[in-house]
Design a protein around this motif. Structure first.
Motif, PDB file in Angstrom:
ATOM      1  N   UNK A 195       0.829  -1.200   0.000  1.00  0.00           N
ATOM      2  CA  UNK A 195       0.000   0.000   0.000  1.00  0.00           C
ATOM      3  C   UNK A 195       0.865   1.253   0.000  1.00  0.00           C
ATOM      4  N   UNK A 196       1.949   1.240   0.792  1.00  0.00           N
ATOM      5  CA  UNK A 196       2.846   2.401   0.837  1.00  0.00           C
ATOM      6  C   UNK A 196       3.499   2.636  -0.515  1.00  0.00           C
ATOM      7  N   UNK A 197       3.956   1.563  -1.184  1.00  0.00           N
ATOM      8  CA  UNK A 197       4.577   1.695  -2.506  1.00  0.00           C
ATOM      9  C   UNK A 197       3.559   2.147  -3.544  1.00  0.00           C
ATOM     10  N   UNK A 198       2.335   1.657  -3.415  1.00  0.00           N
ATOM     11  CA  UNK A 198       1.247   2.074  -4.309  1.00  0.00           C
ATOM     12  C   UNK A 198       1.055   3.587  -4.229  1.00  0.00           C
ATOM     13  N   UNK A 199       1.058   4.115  -3.006  1.00  0.00           N
ATOM     14  CA  UNK A 199       0.882   5.557  -2.827  1.00  0.00           C
ATOM     15  C   UNK A 199       2.075   6.336  -3.354  1.00  0.00           C
ATOM     16  N   UNK A 200       3.285   5.773  -3.201  1.00  0.00           N
ATOM     17  CA  UNK A 200       4.482   6.445  -3.729  1.00  0.00           C
ATOM     18  C   UNK A 200       4.421   6.529  -5.251  1.00  0.00           C
ATOM     19  N   UNK A 201       3.963   5.473  -5.898  1.00  0.00           N
ATOM     20  CA  UNK A 201       3.839   5.482  -7.355  1.00  0.00           C
ATOM     21  C   UNK A 201       2.773   6.486  -7.799  1.00  0.00           C
ATOM     22  N   UNK A 202       1.702   6.595  -7.032  1.00  0.00           N
ATOM     23  CA  UNK A 202       0.673   7.587  -7.336  1.00  0.00           C
ATOM     24  C   UNK A 202       1.239   9.003  -7.224  1.00  0.00           C
ATOM     25  N   UNK A 203       2.017   9.248  -6.158  1.00  0.00           N
ATOM     26  CA  UNK A 203       2.620  10.574  -5.982  1.00  0.00           C
ATOM     27  C   UNK A 203       3.595  10.884  -7.106  1.00  0.00           C
ATOM     28  N   UNK A 204       4.386   9.889  -7.472  1.00  0.00           N
ATOM     29  CA  UNK A 204       5.339  10.083  -8.568  1.00  0.00           C
ATOM     30  C   UNK A 204       4.615  10.392  -9.871  1.00  0.00           C
TER      31      UNK A 204
ATOM     32  N   UNK B  42       2.985  14.210 -14.008  1.00  0.00           N
ATOM     33  CA  UNK B  42       1.928  14.925 -14.734  1.00  0.00           C
ATOM     34  C   UNK B  42       2.066  16.433 -14.565  1.00  0.00           C
ATOM     35  N   UNK B  43       2.436  16.843 -13.340  1.00  0.00           N
ATOM     36  CA  UNK B  43       2.565  18.268 -13.059  1.00  0.00           C
ATOM     37  C   UNK B  43       3.757  18.885 -13.803  1.00  0.00           C
ATOM     38  N   UNK B  44       4.856  18.152 -13.913  1.00  0.00           N
ATOM     39  CA  UNK B  44       6.061  18.697 -14.542  1.00  0.00           C
ATOM     40  C   UNK B  44       6.126  18.442 -16.047  1.00  0.00           C
ATOM     41  N   UNK B  45       5.569  17.312 -16.501  1.00  0.00           N
ATOM     42  CA  UNK B  45       5.673  16.946 -17.928  1.00  0.00           C
ATOM     43  C   UNK B  45       4.346  16.991 -18.679  1.00  0.00           C
ATOM     44  N   UNK B  46       3.244  17.109 -17.933  1.00  0.00           N
ATOM     45  CA  UNK B  46       1.949  17.218 -18.594  1.00  0.00           C
ATOM     46  C   UNK B  46       1.254  15.905 -18.865  1.00  0.00           C
ATOM     47  N   UNK B  47       1.872  14.777 -18.506  1.00  0.00           N
ATOM     48  CA  UNK B  47       1.253  13.465 -18.729  1.00  0.00           C
ATOM     49  C   UNK B  47       1.459  12.602 -17.493  1.00  0.00           C
ATOM     50  N   UNK B  48       0.576  11.650 -17.292  1.00  0.00           N
ATOM     51  CA  UNK B  48       0.666  10.744 -16.151  1.00  0.00           C
ATOM     52  C   UNK B  48       1.320   9.437 -16.584  1.00  0.00           C
ATOM     53  N   UNK B  49       2.160   8.889 -15.715  1.00  0.00           N
ATOM     54  CA  UNK B  49       2.806   7.608 -15.989  1.00  0.00           C
ATOM     55  C   UNK B  49       1.853   6.457 -15.707  1.00  0.00           C
ATOM     56  N   UNK B  50       1.010   6.636 -14.706  1.00  0.00           N
ATOM     57  CA  UNK B  50       0.004   5.634 -14.342  1.00  0.00           C
ATOM     58  C   UNK B  50      -1.366   6.293 -14.247  1.00  0.00           C
TER      59      UNK B  50
ATOM     60  N   UNK C 123     -10.272  -1.885  -8.880  1.00  0.00           N
ATOM     61  CA  UNK C 123      -9.807  -2.634  -7.711  1.00  0.00           C
ATOM     62  C   UNK C 123      -8.469  -2.113  -7.198  1.00  0.00           C
ATOM     63  N   UNK C 124      -8.374  -0.803  -7.113  1.00  0.00           N
ATOM     64  CA  UNK C 124      -7.199  -0.161  -6.524  1.00  0.00           C
ATOM     65  C   UNK C 124      -5.901  -0.506  -7.267  1.00  0.00           C
ATOM     66  N   UNK C 125      -5.996  -0.695  -8.573  1.00  0.00           N
ATOM     67  CA  UNK C 125      -4.804  -1.007  -9.370  1.00  0.00           C
ATOM     68  C   UNK C 125      -4.290   0.260 -10.046  1.00  0.00           C
ATOM     69  N   UNK C 126      -3.043   0.189 -10.505  1.00  0.00           N
ATOM     70  CA  UNK C 126      -2.436   1.260 -11.303  1.00  0.00           C
ATOM     71  C   UNK C 126      -2.201   0.726 -12.706  1.00  0.00           C
ATOM     72  N   UNK C 127      -2.642   1.460 -13.702  1.00  0.00           N
ATOM     73  CA  UNK C 127      -2.509   1.031 -15.094  1.00  0.00           C
ATOM     74  C   UNK C 127      -1.387   1.828 -15.746  1.00  0.00           C
ATOM     75  N   UNK C 128      -0.344   1.128 -16.190  1.00  0.00           N
ATOM     76  CA  UNK C 128       0.785   1.786 -16.847  1.00  0.00           C
ATOM     77  C   UNK C 128       0.330   2.388 -18.171  1.00  0.00           C
ATOM     78  N   UNK C 129       0.859   3.560 -18.480  1.00  0.00           N
ATOM     79  CA  UNK C 129       0.522   4.220 -19.743  1.00  0.00           C
ATOM     80  C   UNK C 129       1.647   3.985 -20.760  1.00  0.00           C
ATOM     81  N   UNK C 130       1.742   4.835 -21.767  1.00  0.00           N
ATOM     82  CA  UNK C 130       2.708   4.579 -22.834  1.00  0.00           C
ATOM     83  C   UNK C 130       4.085   5.197 -22.546  1.00  0.00           C
ATOM     84  N   UNK C 131       4.448   5.274 -21.271  1.00  0.00           N
ATOM     85  CA  UNK C 131       5.800   5.680 -20.882  1.00  0.00           C
ATOM     86  C   UNK C 131       6.537   4.446 -20.384  1.00  0.00           C
ATOM     87  N   UNK C 132       7.629   4.085 -21.051  1.00  0.00           N
ATOM     88  CA  UNK C 132       8.359   2.860 -20.722  1.00  0.00           C
ATOM     89  C   UNK C 132       9.705   3.221 -20.101  1.00  0.00           C
TER      90      UNK C 132
END
Length: 430
Positions: A28-37, A42-50, A55-64
């Motif tokens: 859960x802590x790592x999940x929140x860290x990934x959300x913050x990242x 998104x704030x600095x580059x204009x796009x979200x990585x996840x 079901x409380x999952x994170x979906x990776x986008x087109x940033x590899x």
């Protein structure tokens, strides 16, 4: 041992009791860290990585690439057919090509053998390229210096002499040029090495980074935020360092406080697959068609769709690749990092994309425009053209016949890319 959780684009990372690469779960802590990242990105580059999924999952986008999460890593790979090591090999080759780096056979073999993430491979590649340049001799430049000396060197700095040495006639405040290793470009390389020393995990890679840092012991340390990229630019004498400067910037921006602020993410190296695919195809097209005596322009030449009645040109057009014979464009290629679907209308080619290709065909006065997508096994065997649409001709009231081809390119076997590009650019038999 570093644990690497691997997921492809649009794959899900779930929240669980422990970090588990096999079940693709994070705490859960790592999940929140990934959300913050992702929010910082998104704030600095204009796009979200996840994106937040069900079901409380994170979906990776087109940033590899790789996100370092404490002592663990999350690796996002492009959605290319093949085993993880094959996909990673193709990704490393694409990145190396776009950065202008030479990829040796032993490095490629290491990618296939290692269980480390692509980050470790990129650090190793960076060290290999930097060792090649260091062995040719450390880069030296003339740098302006100021010092309070006992003998005149260069020229006397009158204002500082009056300020500091009015009561010291034995001292001379001088401004002079010194041919030295302590210059902005070397400071960038050293700053990148400092970052990589903390990011590297393999023992051999850590040793290589440490030995390189020793070579830069006479170079001043500078924080990534204090770097002047203008001053660190390459010139005719330092052109051989250009790929390394580009790679250094990639690493240094990956540890930006603006990017990782408020999270436990210590480092991230990510690539936008839209841009990487476009850049890679463009560079390969230039290599292939230049041998045929053709000119290849990337992101241009710029033209405009319209002209305002009481103003200048409007609605700029800038195709990804324009192949020309002399000054006359012959083929326009536009890349789209999107998976085609055989069961969708027009295989999911959008109307907006077709309107864009029609505009290219008209304004660049070419017979053939190619919409280029990544190939995947769901489309069956590869062929140069999946569909051809006529967008002009006598029936439409247009004198010149123009066509838009929908094509794909197979990225699993990059050695076949030149042959694929030659095949899909052949004139249409109408």
């Amino acid at each position: 041992m570093v644990a690497v959780l691997r997921v492809q684009e649009y794959g899900r990372i779930h929240c669980g009791a422990a970090f588990s690469p096999e079940s693709r779960t994070v705490t859960l802590a790592q999940h929140r860290e990934l959300e913050r990242f992702s929010e910082s990105y998104r704030r600095t580059r204009g796009v979200a990585v996840f994106q937040n999924g069900p079901r409380n999952s994170l979906v990776a986008q087109n940033y590899v690439g790789v996100i370092q999460l404490g002592r663990h890593q999350v690796e996002v790979l492009p959605k290319i057919d093949g085993e993880n090591h094959e996909v990673r090999r193709s990704l490393v080759r694409m990145v190396a090509a776009t950065l202008g780096l030479t990829l040796h056979a032993d490095t490629v073999s290491a990618v296939e053998r290692t269980d480390h993430s692509i980050l470790e491979v990129l650090i190793r590649l960076y060290c290999e390229q930097l060792w090649l340049q260091v062995r040719r001799g450390m880069l030296r430049r003339y740098e302006s210096r100021e010092d309070n000396l006992t003998v005149l060197r260069g020229r006397l700095n009158v204002s500082r002499q009056l300020r500091h040495n009015l009561a010291r006639p034995d001292r001379l405040y001088c401004t002079f040029d010194e041919f030295c290793e302590d210059n902005p470009l070397n400071r960038v390389l050293k700053a990148a090495l400092r970052v990589l020393l903390g990011a590297a995990r393999a023992e051999s890679t850590v040793r290589s980074v440490s030995e390189l840092l020793f070579c830069f012991q006479d170079v001043s340390d500078v924080s990534p935020q204090a770097i002047s990229w203008t001053q660190a630019g390459v010139d005719r004498l330092s052109e051989r360092y250009a790929p390394l400067v580009r790679m250094s910037r990639l690493f240094l921006e990956g540890c930006s406080p603006d990017l990782i602020a408020g999270s436990a993410v210590g480092f991230a190296v990510l690539f936008d697959m839209n841009e990487l695919f476009e850049e890679y195809v463009g560079r390969q097209a230039r290599r292939v068609f230049s041998k045929q005596g053709l000119n290849v322009a990337l992101q241009g030449p710029k033209r405009h769709l319209a002209r305002a009645l009481h103003g200048g040109r409007s609605f700029e057009l800038r195709p990804d690749v324009v192949v020309s014979h002399g000054h006359q464009p012959t083929v326009v290629i536009d890349t789209k990092w999107k998976r085609l679907r055989e069961d969708a209308a027009h295989e999911s080619v959008s109307s907006a994309d077709m309107y864009q290709m029609y505009a290219y065909a008209q304004r660049y006065d070419v017979d053939q425009v190619i919409l280029l997508y990544p190939h995947h096994s769901g489309l069956g065997s590869w062929k140069p053209r999946r569909a051809v649409y006529e967008v002009g001709g006598p029936a439409g009231g247009v004198e010149k016949r123009r066509c838009v081809s929908v094509s794909t390119i197979d990225l699993l076997n990059l050695a076949s890319i030149p042959a694929q590009l030659e095949a899909l650019s052949q004139p249409l038999q109408l």
